[in-house]
Design an enzyme around this catalytic site. Sequence first.
Site, PDB file in Angstrom:
ATOM      1  N   ALA A 162     -69.737  28.959 -23.513  1.00  0.00           N
ATOM      2  CA  ALA A 162     -70.979  29.724 -23.385  1.00  0.00           C
ATOM      3  C   ALA A 162     -71.917  29.435 -24.549  1.00  0.00           C
ATOM      4  O   ALA A 162     -73.132  29.243 -24.364  1.00  0.00           O
ATOM      5  CB  ALA A 162     -70.666  31.217 -23.307  1.00  0.00           C
ATOM      6  N   TYR A 163     -71.376  29.417 -25.749  1.00  0.00           N
ATOM      7  CA  TYR A 163     -72.189  29.168 -26.941  1.00  0.00           C
ATOM      8  C   TYR A 163     -72.793  27.768 -26.904  1.00  0.00           C
ATOM      9  O   TYR A 163     -73.992  27.581 -27.133  1.00  0.00           O
ATOM     10  CB  TYR A 163     -71.321  29.344 -28.184  1.00  0.00           C
ATOM     11  CG  TYR A 163     -72.038  29.160 -29.503  1.00  0.00           C
ATOM     12  CD1 TYR A 163     -73.033  30.040 -29.900  1.00  0.00           C
ATOM     13  CD2 TYR A 163     -71.702  28.110 -30.363  1.00  0.00           C
ATOM     14  CE1 TYR A 163     -73.689  29.887 -31.115  1.00  0.00           C
ATOM     15  CE2 TYR A 163     -72.348  27.952 -31.578  1.00  0.00           C
ATOM     16  CZ  TYR A 163     -73.343  28.839 -31.949  1.00  0.00           C
ATOM     17  OH  TYR A 163     -73.979  28.676 -33.154  1.00  0.00           O
TER      18      TYR A 163
END
Length: 255
Positions: A162-163
């Site tokens: 996600a990051y």
Amino acid sequence: MPSHAPPPAAPGGRPRVAVVTGGSRGIGRETVRRLAADGYAVVVGYAGNRELAEAAVKDAVAAGGTAVPVRADVAEEEQVAALFDTAETEFGGVDAVVHAAGRLALAPVAELDLAELDALHRTNIRGTFVVAQQAARRVRGGGALVTFSTSVVGMALPRYGAYSASKGAVEALTMILARELRGRDVTVNAVAPGPTATDLFFEGKDEETVARLAAQPPLERLGTPADVAEVVAFLVSPAGHWVNGQVLRANGGIV
């Protein structure tokens, strides 16, 4: 002493002016101090901790500069506009924007809470877009915008899905904005640090993980906020003005 010459005065003899988001902690705070040492007046954007923001201002003053704290959620257009309004009313304009505010969430793709994904992308993607939008409208000729990505984008580390996805979006936005500002004499670049010793980095990591990440660069250590702030200071200085539309991977040599 600064490693490069202080920036020239802005029009009217005023000091050069920087807006730094995420300026109360980590890389952002060190960037505030570093730019103040180079002669910038700095608007210190912070999310919520006034005490830390005021400490960053004290660092800037101790370095020989001037700074004011302004609270702003980077994903809220009106609050970000207020950051830039402060730079213009207090100091006369905006010459450099350093968008260091960010959010980190670590989990395998199969396990990440989608509410956490939404919060991550709200700060990292929408927040970057909102700050970039104001910068595109307001930074004076000869100025610069520096966004923040991460070297993890190219490392494909598990749990960073996600990051990394959010920072990939930051890189794409940065490259496009650099080209959209053709003719404005404003540079737009992204800095992509490797493992750097900040509170955000240490959060949720055990000693073994930290040691493993520190051993990855050929220089065999974690980066420091000062390492990254030096890169930012170069990019917003006259010496770095020929660097434009780039992602600088400041990571000690990690491939």
